[in-house]
Design an enzyme around this catalytic site. Structure first.
Site, PDB file in Angstrom:
ATOM      1  N   GLY A 530      45.359  45.500  38.932  1.00  0.00           N
ATOM      2  CA  GLY A 530      45.126  43.925  38.945  1.00  0.00           C
ATOM      3  C   GLY A 530      43.984  43.763  37.998  1.00  0.00           C
ATOM      4  CG  ASP A 645      44.593  45.015  48.188  1.00  0.00           C
ATOM      5  OD1 ASP A 645      45.594  44.693  48.887  1.00  0.00           O
ATOM      6  OD2 ASP A 645      44.663  44.995  47.236  1.00  0.00           O
TER       7      ASP A 645
END
Ligand SMILES: *[C@@H]1O[C@H](CO)[C@@H](O)[C@H](O)[C@H]1NC(C)=O
Ligand SMILES: *[C@@H]1O[C@H](CO)[C@@H](O)[C@H](O)[C@H]1NC(C)=O
Ligand SMILES: *[C@@H]1O[C@H](CO)[C@@H](O)[C@H](O)[C@H]1NC(C)=O
Ligand SMILES: *[C@@H]1O[C@H](CO)[C@@H](O)[C@H](O)[C@H]1NC(C)=O
Ligand SMILES: *[C@@H]1O[C@H](CO)[C@@H](O)[C@H](O)[C@H]1NC(C)=O
Ligand SMILES: *[C@@H]1O[C@H](CO)[C@@H](O)[C@H](O)[C@H]1NC(C)=O
Ligand SMILES: *[C@@H]1O[C@H](CO)[C@@H](O)[C@H](O)[C@H]1NC(C)=O
Ligand SMILES: *[C@@H]1O[C@H](CO)[C@@H](O)[C@H](O)[C@H]1NC(C)=O
Ligand SMILES: CC(=O)N[C@H]1CO[C@H](CO)[C@@H](O)[C@@H]1O
Length: 833
Positions: A530, A645
């Site tokens: 990301g 995450d």
């Protein structure tokens, strides 16, 4: 009198039975005639009775929509008056007021009387619409309607209206229609009686038109065979609308579409209005009608609502960010002390919405939760298939208020449940249900002093939620991260990066990095995250490969996370965490240098892969290792770090198959110096803790939830979200595993490769740990130390056969470092009981 009427009813019973059977047959044929295949074959309902009486007219007339109306002065429908006082006699008058041409029939003539009058209408058994048409104006010879035109109306035993003033109800409109549904038990004369209010001297009653139209037997009434099928909101019970109930139509709306005239209805002459006046906020999107949508009536009969209702709708629009915080709400005035029947019509006709999970939303009625996972595709079976949902709700009294607002609110389901953050509604109907035979007297049960009006369960949420990324971005990030650390190139450059002295994090120059990556050669990329690309490089002196993560320049979010990661990782040293070797901050470049993890991600060895499957023991040890890493983050000596995450692509495998937790870019420290924890919801699709999502409160238990999903993946070797799953229950792996665990069928969903290679008790223990991690309340989830302990028990139950005698996999992660495990002196261990 009474005795004789009873006798005559009795004498006719056999004949009536015949009638009943005949009509049942009739309805049956009508149902059959309603096609279930294609839109083009849809035929409207054909009522056996559609009686229209033009009150006060001596001739038969026709309304502009070509409906024939029978004048009531001619004999067939002439009402009977109770007492025929010359001065107070019923009269026929032409309304003086100028009416629009469309309203001339039946509103230009009226029947009025100072005394009671009764229409007797012969009907066959079955449910009927009764519609009363009023033109509340001044009629010559009758006093001011605002003080004298108060009356009641009864249909058979049912009281439909009491002390009714058409003028007050019309609220300034020229005409007024009141619609009711009653069931006729057996073929009989239905007596429709109008009675002036006896408490008001010289009061009178009047009516301009009467309609009686038969309706399909179970359009609104619950079928005889069904014992209650409508959820009674707030009561945890089911409700059935029985033949002895009368209904009063309060609202009938074509949501997001235009008004539908009685003529355009599906054969029952119902009027559908536009919903705009009832929206609490006017901005909402009306979905453009797709007139060419092919409707398939495979779930509900095609006459349920006209086609126009299902090819128009209202939704929230495309701004997901805004929708998250928004309730698409309609409000309706209703009388206190009654039970209301709410029918919501749905049909997905947008091309994008075809699959389960595409548009999932929550429904609140009168502040009560009606549905938390409304998914039109699940209900209907597909795009273009109309469906409706029924609910019943009681509206008690608040103080002495005679009226209250019944609200219908739609809200998108949490992002981990729905692809589009949106909601849809095509049509709605709201009916008041009679208390016994009375539609006018509130039920004491509902307004009595003991009954607190049923309280709403919807919590008002402060609108401070910031959702960083809509679901599609979560998906994309997941997919991209999936690729991290996958080797794409075998070419390695000679590098001049010096070996960092000992394990202290060091700073590299941009030149070093450029040399190591051959000036960021695309062929050196092993993954895309990301935040940027990940390259593989080699440190010359040791020939140890490193992973070089280069942040996308210009991303503010990235800069912050970059620094967080350096700060965190340079302080952290644990065998189950990926070590940061160094970093580079030069001009606009932000680069992190890690240990290179030869075996890639845990997911690379579970599914969608060419790698050979992992043995159960190895999987257990890897899970134990990752759990250690997370435990160290949560309960380190001087810090509490929430990873935020956790997922199988963020658990990497070293050369020796030691699992190491990676990617702290999303982490947040909660040490003494930090004053708050960001409330921005972050995480990956399929792993997101629903409680965190709901409450926006971040605790380490959110990591525990995500780790529970990881355990499920390890057990079943499938992705957390499978949108192609045959059964919608299987879409979310977490939900599916919980479902199977509770059913005792866990052994049936495990990775087929593992079958026959594992001990059932070990799997059950593992399942128990996974399911405990997935508890909906964070408080009920175990701490990571307890997870470690539970997994070790599972490993012991398997017999721990791997130690020493496996050539490929030597694993040091099963060695438990109790100093680390209990560094913070954390709580008790329950999982292993
Ligand atoms: C009937 O009306 C007439 C005039 O309108 C009046 O003179 C007469 O008294 C009334 N009769 C009754 C019984 O009210
Ligand atoms: C309700 O009335 C309909 C039509 O008269 C009849 O077919 C049905 O059996 C009745 N249901 C009950 C529960 O009495
Ligand atoms: C009838 O309704 C009117 C207007 O709502 C009200 O003022 C009046 O008190 C009512 N009368 C009776 C007898 O209920
Ligand atoms: C219909 O029949 C039921 C039982 O047979 C009776 O209780 C009810 O009062 C009847 N309803 C009407 C409207 O006549
Ligand atoms: C209907 O009204 C007529 C005349 O007013 C009366 O004779 C009859 O008994 C009534 N029927 C019922 C079912 O009440
Ligand atoms: C309207 O529906 C038809 C048939 O389902 C479809 O082919 C068409 O693409 C739709 N048009 C729009 C604008 O959604
Ligand atoms: C969505 O709404 C937010 C807040 O009003 C706004 O900042 C953003 O630009 C909107 N996005 C789109 C795509 O309209
Ligand atoms: C629902 O909640 C709103 C706002 O709290 C309130 O105004 C309304 O009266 C409630 N409605 C009912 C039926 O309780
Ligand atoms: C829809 C329907 O059945 N309409 C019928 C109503 O009754 C009139 C006669 O009174 C018929 O002409 C209509 O076709």
């Amino acid at each position: 009198m009474e005795d004789s009427s009873k006798t005559s009813t009795f004498c006719h019973q056999n004949q009536n039975l015949c009638f009943l059977l005949l009509h049942c047959l009739f309805f049956f044929i009508q149902y059959l005639a309603a096609p279930v295949t294609g839109d083009t074959l849809v035929t409207p309902f054909r009522p056996i009775e559609n009686i229209t009486i033009d009150c006060g007219s001596s001739t038969d007339t026709q309304s502009l929509d070509l409906r024939p109306w029978t004048g009531d002065a001619k004999g067939r429908f002439t009402p009977v008056e109770q007492q025929h006082d010359k001065n107070k006699s019923s009269v026929i008058e032409t309304a003086t007021q100028l009416l629009p041409a469309a309203d001339m029939v039946p509103y230009s003539t009226a029947r009025l009387s100072y005394s009671q009058f009764t229409y007797s209408i012969p009907l066959v058994a079955g449910p009927k619409f009764i519609r009363l048409h009023f033109n509340p104006t001044s009629y010559p010879g009758f006093e001011d309607p605002s003080v004298k035109a108060f009356f009641s109306v009864k249909a058979g035993p049912f009281t439909l209206l009491r002390n009714f003033s058409a003028l007050l109800h019309a609220q300034g409109k020229l005409t007024l229609v009141k619609e009711f549904c009653v069931n006729i038990n057996e073929s009989q004369m239905l007596n429709l009686t109008f009675t002036p209010n006896p408490d008001i001297p010289d009061s009178y009653a009047f009516v301009n038109g009467i309609e009686v139209v038969s309706m399909p037997t179970n359009l609104y009434y619950t079928p005889f065979s069904d014992e209650g099928r409508i959820p009674f909101l707030g009561q945890k019970s089911l409700y059935s609308i029985e033949n002895n109930t009368a209904l009063e139509t309060m609202y009938r709306l074509n949501v997001g579409g235009s008004e539908i005239s009685p003529r355009e209805d599906s054969g029952m002459f119902r009027a559908w209005l536009n919903d705009e006046d009832y929206l609490t906020i006017a901005k909402q999107n009306a979905l453009p009608a797709n007139e060419s949508t092919d409707l398939t009536f495979s779930v509900i009969p095609s006459f349920s609502a006209p086609r126009k209702v299902y090819v128009t709708a209202r939704s929230m629009g495309t701004n997901n960010t805004v929708n998250e915080n928004f309730y698409l709400t309609w409000e309706f005035d209703v009388d206190s002390g009654f039970v209301y029947f709410v029918r919501l019509h749905f049909c997905e006709f947008q091309n994008e919405i075809t699959r389960v999970g595409d548009r999932v939303f929550e429904i609140f009625i009168a502040n009560l939760t009606a549905d938390t996972q409304a998914d039109v595709i699940i209900w209907s079976g597909g795009n273009g298939i109309p469906v409706y949902r029924d609910y019943v709700v009681a509206i008690g009294a608040k103080g002495n208020q005679k009226q209250q607002r019944l609200s219908i609110a739609l809200h998108p389901a949490p992002a981990w449940r729905t692809l589009y953050s949106d909601a849809i509604l095509n049509g709605l109907e709201i009916f008041k249900l009679s208390n016994g035979f009375d539609l006018t007297r509130p039920s004491l049960d509902l307004i009595g002093p003991n009954v607190d009006p049923i309280r709403h369960s919807r919590k008002k949420r402060p609108i401070i939620v910031t959702v960083v990324a809509p679901i599609s971005v979560f998906l994309a990030v997941s997919l991209l991260l999936f690729a991290i650390f996958r080797i794409r190139s075998n070419k390695f450059a000679n590098s001049s990066i010096p070996i960092p002295p000992s394990d202290i994090c060091c700073r590299f120059s941009l030149r070093d990095i450029k040399t190591a990556t051959n000036n960021f050669d695309k062929n050196f990329i092993i993954g895309r995250g990301g935040f940027g690309d990940v390259y593989k490089g080699i440190i010359n002196a040791s020939s140890t490969p490193v992973a070089i993560k280069r942040l996308n320049p210009g991303s503010q979010q990235g800069v912050l996370e970059f620094r967080t990661e350096i700060e965190l990782l340079s302080k952290l040293r644990h065998q189950n965490l990926v070590s940061l070797l160094g970093y580079c901050e030069d001009k606009k470049e932000m680069i992190l240098v890690y240990d290179y993890m030869v075996h890639g991600t845990l997911r690379d060895h579970l599914y969608n892969t060419n790698n050979p499957p992992l043995q159960w023991e190895h999987r257990l040890k890897m899970c134990i290792g990752a759990a250690h890493g997370l435990h160290y983050l949560h309960r380190g000596p001087n810090h509490t770090i929430i990873h935020r995450d956790v997922k199988t692509t963020n658990i990497l495998l070293s050369e020796k198959w030691v699992a190491k937790v990676s990617d702290f870019g999303l982490s947040k420290t909660n040490d003494l110096s930090s004053t708050h924890i960001s409330t921005a919801v972050k995480g990956s699709f399929g792993y997101l803790d629903p409680e965190y999502y709901r409450l926006q409160k971040l605790t380490e238990k959110s990591d525990v939830y995500s780790f529970g999903v990881v355990l499920c993946e390890v057990l079943c070797a499938r992705a957390p979200i499978d949108r192609d799953a045959e059964d919608h229950k299987q879409i979310s792996l977490a939900e599916w595993v919980q479902h199977c665990y509770n059913n005792g069928s866990l052994d049936q969903i495990i990775d087929p490769y593992l079958k026959d290679k594992i001990n059932l008790p070990s799997v059950l223990k593992f399942g128990e740990v996974a399911v405990s991690c997935l508890a909906s309340e964070g408080l009920k989830r175990p701490a990571m130390s307890e997870v470690v302990y539970g997994l070790e028990v599972a490993l012991q139950l398997q017999g721990n056969q791997v130690n020493g005698n496996d050539e490929n996999h030597t694993d040091d992660s099963s060695v438990i470092d109790y100093n680390v495990l209990y560094a913070s002196g954390s709580g008790s261990i329950n999982v292993g009981r």
